[in-house]
Write an enzyme that holds these catalytic residues in place. Structure first.
Site, short mmCIF file in Angstrom:
data_model
loop_
_atom_site.label_atom_id
_atom_site.label_comp_id
_atom_site.label_asym_id
_atom_site.label_seq_id
_atom_site.Cartn_x
_atom_site.Cartn_y
_atom_site.Cartn_z
N SER A 70 -46.24 -40.41 42.63
CA SER A 70 -45.27 -41.44 42.26
C SER A 70 -44.86 -41.41 40.79
CB SER A 70 -45.77 -42.83 42.63
OG SER A 70 -46.74 -43.28 41.73
N LYS A 124 -48.51 -46.85 36.74
CA LYS A 124 -47.07 -47.03 36.80
C LYS A 124 -46.54 -47.40 35.41
CE LYS A 124 -46.55 -46.89 41.40
NZ LYS A 124 -47.74 -46.14 41.71
#
Length: 148
Positions: free
Chosen positions: A69, A106
């Site tokens: 991701s 993230k």
């Protein structure tokens, strides 16, 4: 989603060692363009990666990336992250977070409307963090170590 393969109790924290010299280091500037002749390598020096990558030994730990991701930010599967818990979380920083029982890394998006965890891969959704989430920012990624 990228998660860290380690449990928070098994993160590696670098311990002081007696080897203060580190690995051999040649500060010659290796060309990434056309090869440049060099007269000689000069005097050999030593380089410690802890000295280069760790600013605060007591609050820094390492963890391995698992997943895809964050590939747009240059974080690939099996990369080793250097994470500092003493750095204040802020908008646009890359953070290691504990969210609802899982670790994830993230990019932080923080504004007046809340906190979002933004992946750097369009195949993954942006996560809006709410009061209902069990959420803790564990640290800020300062460096990534890659194998080639």
């Amino acid at each position: 989603m990228i998660s860290l393969k380690s449990n928070p109790l098994t993160f590696f924290n670098p311990e002081p060692t007696n080897d203060t010299l580190g690995a051999a280091f040649f500060d010659t500037g290796i060309s990434c363009g056309f090869p440049a002749p060099t007269e000689d390598f000069g005097e050999q020096q030593h380089l410690s990666l802890d000295t280069e990558l760790v600013k605060n030994r007591e609050t820094t730990f390492y963890a391995r990336v698992s997943g895809q991701s964050m590939i747009g930010a240059g974080l690939d599967d099996n990369d080793l992250l250097v994470i500092d818990r003493s750095i204040e979380p802020a908008n646009n920083k890359i953070a290691v977070c504990f969210l609802d029982g899982e670790f994830t890394v993230k990019r932080l998006r923080v504004d007046v409307d809340g906190i979002w965890l933004k992946p750097e891969n369009p195949n993954y959704p942006i996560i809006h963090v709410t009061e209902e989430n069990d959420f803790v920012i564990w640290g800020i990624v300062t460096n990534v170590i890659k194998k080639v």
